[in-house]
Design a protein around this motif. Structure first.
Motif, PDB file in Angstrom:
ATOM      1  N   VAL A   1      -2.386  17.427  -7.542  1.00 24.66           N
ATOM      2  CA  VAL A   1      -2.608  17.524  -6.096  1.00 24.66           C
ATOM      3  C   VAL A   1      -2.126  18.898  -5.650  1.00 24.66           C
ATOM      4  CG1 VAL A   1      -1.970  16.618  -3.834  1.00 24.66           C
ATOM      5  CG2 VAL A   1      -2.330  15.041  -5.733  1.00 24.66           C
ATOM      6  N   ALA A   2      -2.888  19.561  -4.764  1.00 21.34           N
ATOM      7  CA  ALA A   2      -2.489  20.889  -4.283  1.00 21.34           C
ATOM      8  C   ALA A   2      -2.869  21.041  -2.818  1.00 21.34           C
ATOM      9  CB  ALA A   2      -3.150  21.990  -5.110  1.00 21.34           C
ATOM     10  N   ALA A   3      -1.879  21.302  -1.977  1.00 17.85           N
ATOM     11  CA  ALA A   3      -2.137  21.599  -0.572  1.00 17.85           C
ATOM     12  C   ALA A   3      -2.739  22.990  -0.470  1.00 17.85           C
ATOM     13  CB  ALA A   3      -0.842  21.509   0.229  1.00 17.85           C
ATOM     14  N   GLY A   4      -3.764  23.136   0.378  1.00 17.47           N
ATOM     15  CA  GLY A   4      -4.483  24.401   0.459  1.00 17.47           C
ATOM     16  C   GLY A   4      -4.407  25.045   1.827  1.00 17.47           C
TER      17      GLY A   4
ATOM     18  N   PHE B   1      -6.545  19.445  -2.068  1.00 15.79           N
ATOM     19  CA  PHE B   1      -7.365  19.336  -3.276  1.00 15.79           C
ATOM     20  C   PHE B   1      -6.727  18.329  -4.230  1.00 15.79           C
ATOM     21  CE2 PHE B   1      -7.727  23.589  -1.515  1.00 15.79           C
ATOM     22  CZ  PHE B   1      -9.098  23.759  -1.413  1.00 15.79           C
ATOM     23  N   THR B   2      -7.560  17.483  -4.816  1.00 14.29           N
ATOM     24  CA  THR B   2      -7.072  16.502  -5.791  1.00 14.29           C
ATOM     25  C   THR B   2      -7.963  16.533  -7.037  1.00 14.29           C
ATOM     26  OG1 THR B   2      -8.404  14.715  -4.798  1.00 14.29           O
ATOM     27  CG2 THR B   2      -6.143  14.970  -4.011  1.00 14.29           C
ATOM     28  N   GLY B   3      -7.337  16.447  -8.201  1.00 14.80           N
ATOM     29  CA  GLY B   3      -8.060  16.421  -9.469  1.00 14.80           C
ATOM     30  C   GLY B   3      -7.686  15.187 -10.254  1.00 14.80           C
ATOM     31  N   SER B   4      -8.658  14.637 -10.970  1.00 16.36           N
ATOM     32  CA  SER B   4      -8.448  13.336 -11.605  1.00 16.36           C
ATOM     33  C   SER B   4      -8.986  13.301 -13.025  1.00 16.36           C
ATOM     34  CB  SER B   4      -9.119  12.251 -10.756  1.00 16.36           C
ATOM     35  OG  SER B   4      -9.205  11.027 -11.442  1.00 16.36           O
ATOM     36  N   ALA B   5      -8.551  12.267 -13.744  1.00 16.91           N
ATOM     37  CA  ALA B   5      -9.077  12.012 -15.079  1.00 16.91           C
ATOM     38  C   ALA B   5     -10.517  11.551 -15.044  1.00 16.91           C
ATOM     39  CB  ALA B   5      -8.213  10.965 -15.784  1.00 16.91           C
ATOM     40  N   ASP B   6     -11.032  11.225 -13.860  1.00 17.30           N
ATOM     41  CA  ASP B   6     -12.449  10.856 -13.746  1.00 17.30           C
ATOM     42  C   ASP B   6     -13.360  12.075 -13.760  1.00 17.30           C
ATOM     43  OD1 ASP B   6     -12.180  11.986 -11.229  1.00 17.30           O
ATOM     44  OD2 ASP B   6     -12.345  10.094 -10.137  1.00 17.30           O
TER      45      ASP B   6
ATOM     46  N   LYS C   1       0.817  -1.215   0.000  1.00 18.09           N
ATOM     47  CA  LYS C   1       0.000   0.000   0.000  1.00 18.09           C
ATOM     48  C   LYS C   1       0.849   1.262   0.000  1.00 18.09           C
ATOM     49  CE  LYS C   1      -3.856  -1.974   2.655  1.00 18.09           C
ATOM     50  NZ  LYS C   1      -4.612  -1.864   3.931  1.00 18.09           N
ATOM     51  N   ILE C   2       2.025   1.172   0.612  1.00 17.72           N
ATOM     52  CA  ILE C   2       2.796   2.394   0.842  1.00 17.72           C
ATOM     53  C   ILE C   2       3.607   2.826  -0.371  1.00 17.72           C
ATOM     54  CG2 ILE C   2       2.970   1.968   3.320  1.00 17.72           C
ATOM     55  CD1 ILE C   2       5.817   0.954   2.825  1.00 17.72           C
ATOM     56  N   ARG C   3       3.558   2.092  -1.475  1.00 11.87           N
ATOM     57  CA  ARG C   3       4.319   2.513  -2.645  1.00 11.87           C
ATOM     58  C   ARG C   3       3.411   2.643  -3.861  1.00 11.87           C
ATOM     59  NH1 ARG C   3       8.727  -1.989  -3.963  1.00 11.87           N
ATOM     60  NH2 ARG C   3       9.376  -0.284  -5.321  1.00 11.87           N
ATOM     61  N   HIS C   4       3.741   3.600  -4.728  1.00  7.91           N
ATOM     62  CA  HIS C   4       3.004   3.775  -5.976  1.00  7.91           C
ATOM     63  C   HIS C   4       3.471   2.741  -6.990  1.00  7.91           C
ATOM     64  CE1 HIS C   4       0.952   7.454  -4.868  1.00  7.91           C
ATOM     65  NE2 HIS C   4       2.088   8.029  -4.511  1.00  7.91           N
ATOM     66  N   TYR C   5       2.526   2.174  -7.714  1.00  7.14           N
ATOM     67  CA  TYR C   5       2.892   1.208  -8.744  1.00  7.14           C
ATOM     68  C   TYR C   5       2.687   1.763 -10.150  1.00  7.14           C
ATOM     69  CZ  TYR C   5      -2.140   0.167  -9.087  1.00  7.14           C
ATOM     70  OH  TYR C   5      -3.498   0.270  -9.259  1.00  7.14           O
ATOM     71  N   ASP C   6       2.326   3.052 -10.257  1.00 13.32           N
ATOM     72  CA  ASP C   6       2.231   3.721 -11.550  1.00 13.32           C
ATOM     73  C   ASP C   6       2.837   5.112 -11.405  1.00 13.32           C
ATOM     74  OD1 ASP C   6       1.635   4.238 -14.184  1.00 13.32           O
ATOM     75  OD2 ASP C   6      -0.442   3.568 -14.061  1.00 13.32           O
ATOM     76  N   ALA C   7       2.856   5.879 -12.483  1.00 11.35           N
ATOM     77  CA  ALA C   7       3.544   7.165 -12.518  1.00 11.35           C
ATOM     78  C   ALA C   7       3.088   8.101 -11.405  1.00 11.35           C
ATOM     79  CB  ALA C   7       3.323   7.835 -13.870  1.00 11.35           C
ATOM     80  N   VAL C   8       4.061   8.768 -10.768  1.00  7.86           N
ATOM     81  CA  VAL C   8       3.766   9.826  -9.794  1.00  7.86           C
ATOM     82  C   VAL C   8       3.565  11.115 -10.575  1.00  7.86           C
ATOM     83  CG1 VAL C   8       4.613  11.112  -7.805  1.00  7.86           C
ATOM     84  CG2 VAL C   8       5.106   8.666  -8.010  1.00  7.86           C
ATOM     85  N   SER C   9       2.322  11.558 -10.669  1.00  9.75           N
ATOM     86  CA  SER C   9       1.972  12.673 -11.542  1.00  9.75           C
ATOM     87  C   SER C   9       2.107  14.035 -10.877  1.00  9.75           C
ATOM     88  CB  SER C   9       0.547  12.504 -12.061  1.00  9.75           C
ATOM     89  OG  SER C   9      -0.357  12.368 -10.971  1.00  9.75           O
ATOM     90  N   SER C  10       2.021  14.077  -9.528  1.00 10.36           N
ATOM     91  CA  SER C  10       1.993  15.374  -8.860  1.00 10.36           C
ATOM     92  C   SER C  10       2.511  15.247  -7.430  1.00 10.36           C
ATOM     93  CB  SER C  10       0.555  15.927  -8.847  1.00 10.36           C
ATOM     94  OG  SER C  10       0.502  17.191  -8.232  1.00 10.36           O
TER      95      SER C  10
END
Length: 462
Positions: A290-293, A299-304, A238-247
């Motif tokens: 991803v943006a800290a506010g 705040f998080t934005g997605s392709a969904d 769980k603690i590691r990303h398995y795809d590209a880190v986008s932000s």
């Protein structure tokens, strides 16, 4: 298996096994030496072909099919996207050439152009890269960090080549810098790498670790409960990303680093010990931004097509991030976020070319929509009362937030010949208090451009 034999008249004598083994090894060594000599002459023909194919695709995408140089309509100088052999030193395109190493000569060329003193917004200069695209930027004081698909991170000081360091894999998609001189980079291979500048050697940078740390990986890997199924018969920690880190985004007041990935997860890291505090399945599709506010919000934005708001709250002896609001749900992907911490405004760029914004602290209200791009918005940056948006249409739109909450369109910065992928801004110290900013823009046209913009610039009428 063929065994050589010695011939003496009509009698054939077989080689012993030891003699055969010695003969076979000698032949193998000769073959390796011949391959080694070939590698020195032509290190990787396939990679060269792939580089040429990517470069041709990039030029096709940008819509420039003519090999001739084109004059920019804004600065009346030849666009650096095309190489002029009379002014630009010829460099080998081979990625194996030592001049492309970040420890040797830089593959970038800096071209200076001063704007007029009475000009409100304008181009200062251009940094051109001979191969590859610019995917990420970060500015800290007089230092500029640039990341590209060559896996190199270059460092610029006073707009001059200062240093460079290189990762082993994964193009650089995100860069953030902490106040204690640590650099976090997010990569296409799903890794987050941590670097630090040397106190003894000027311009020296070294990798000091990864996220998650090796110690945490070994500790967590023992317990089956720490694994999650990502696809059939495929489990990962769980603690590691398995795809590209986008932000990547920092909240240094809370001592936290946030990472968003195409694996649809949001992860929360503690800066003091690099520990992963949370792994959240935040969206139904890839997280793009991803943006800290403000007020402990994230705040998080997605392709969904959703823009989600998360809040850090106490839970038991610790804290946890909870989903508190979904500000937008649309068909177009959310591609970029920026936060004005002073005015408490969050800006959201989408693949349909619009920039929506919301105001408020506890309760958000939709403030309006900024329309300045013909194609997708790829990046956003907030700078004082300004908000800048870079798009796939190769333009950078500059807006100013007025006192009544409305926005005025100031100008379009149009000198890139490829999609604008990333933006960063640093405030200039001015006695007159006019609010002048140095803006850096990275593009898929292989260049970084440096602009000066003013908050007091006149707005465009009509």
């Amino acid at each position: 298996m063929v065994i050589d034999s010695e011939t003496s008249g009509s009698h054939h004598r077989r080689l012993t096994f030891a003699a055969f083994l010695k003969t076979d090894l000698s032949a193998h060594e000769e073959e390796e030496q011949s391959h080694g000599a070939a590698d020195v002459i032509n290190p990787s023909s396939n990679k060269s072909k792939n580089n040429q194919q990517r470069q041709s695709n990039a030029s096709t995408t940008s819509g420039d099919s003519s090999p001739n140089q084109v004059r920019s309509p804004w600065n009346q100088t030849y666009s650096p996207y095309y190489t002029d052999t009379t002014t630009t030193p010829t460099m080998s395109p081979s990625p194996w050439n030592q001049t492309y190493s970040p420890y040797y000569k830089s593959p970038w060329i800096y071209q200076t152009r001063n704007v007029d003193d009475d000009s409100d917004n304008g181009l200062i200069g251009t940094i051109v890269r001979q191969e590859g695209h610019v995917y990420s930027l970060a500015a800290s004081g007089d230092l500029l960090f640039t990341g590209s698909d060559s896996k190199n991170i270059r460092v610029w000081k006073d707009l001059k080549d200062f240093a460079g360091f290189k990762s082993t894999s994964g193009l650089v998609k995100a860069i953030v810098i902490t106040g204690d001189n640590r650099i976090f980079t997010g990569h296409q291979d799903g890794k987050i790498r941590v670097w630090r500048g040397s106190k003894r050697r000027t311009g020296g940078y070294s990798r000091i670790g990864n996220l998650p740390t090796l110690k945490e990986l070994l500790t967590k890997s023992v317990n089956p409960k720490n694994y999650v199924e990502v696809r059939r018969r495929k489990n990962v920690l769980k603690i590691r990303h398995y795809d590209a880190v986008s932000s990547l985004s920092l909240n240094e007041e809370l001592g936290l680093l946030y990472s968003g990935s195409w694996d649809k997860t949001l992860k929360v890291w503690r800066l003091s010990d690099s520990k992963c505090l949370e792994s959240i399945q935040a969206h139904d599709d890839a997280i793009n931004t991803v943006a800290a506010g403000f007020d402990d919000l994230l705040f998080t934005g997605s392709a969904d097509g959703t823009l989600k708001v998360w809040k850090r709250e106490l839970q038991g002896r610790g804290t946890k991030h909870f989903l508190v609001n979904v500000l937008m749900k649309q068909e177009s992907a959310v591609t970029a976020l920026a936060v004005n911490l002073t005015a408490l405004v969050v800006y959201c760029g989408s693949s349909d070319g619009t920039v929506n914004f919301w105001e408020g602290k506890k309760y958000f209200s939709h403030g309006g929509t900024l329309r300045g791009h013909r194609l997708a918005v790829l990046c956003l940056a907030a700078a004082g009362s300004l908000v800048l948006s870079g798009g796939a249409d190769k333009n950078i739109c500059v807006w100013r937030r007025n006192g009544d909450g409305t926005h005025s369109y100031l100008s379009a910065l149009m000198d890139h010949v490829g999609p604008v992928k990333c933006l960063a801004a640093v405030e200039e110290v001015e006695e007159d208090g006019e609010g002048r900013w140095i803006v850096y823009s990275g593009s898929l046209d292989k260049s970084v451009k440096v602009w000066r913009v003013k908050e007091t610039a006149s707005s465009v009428i009509g």
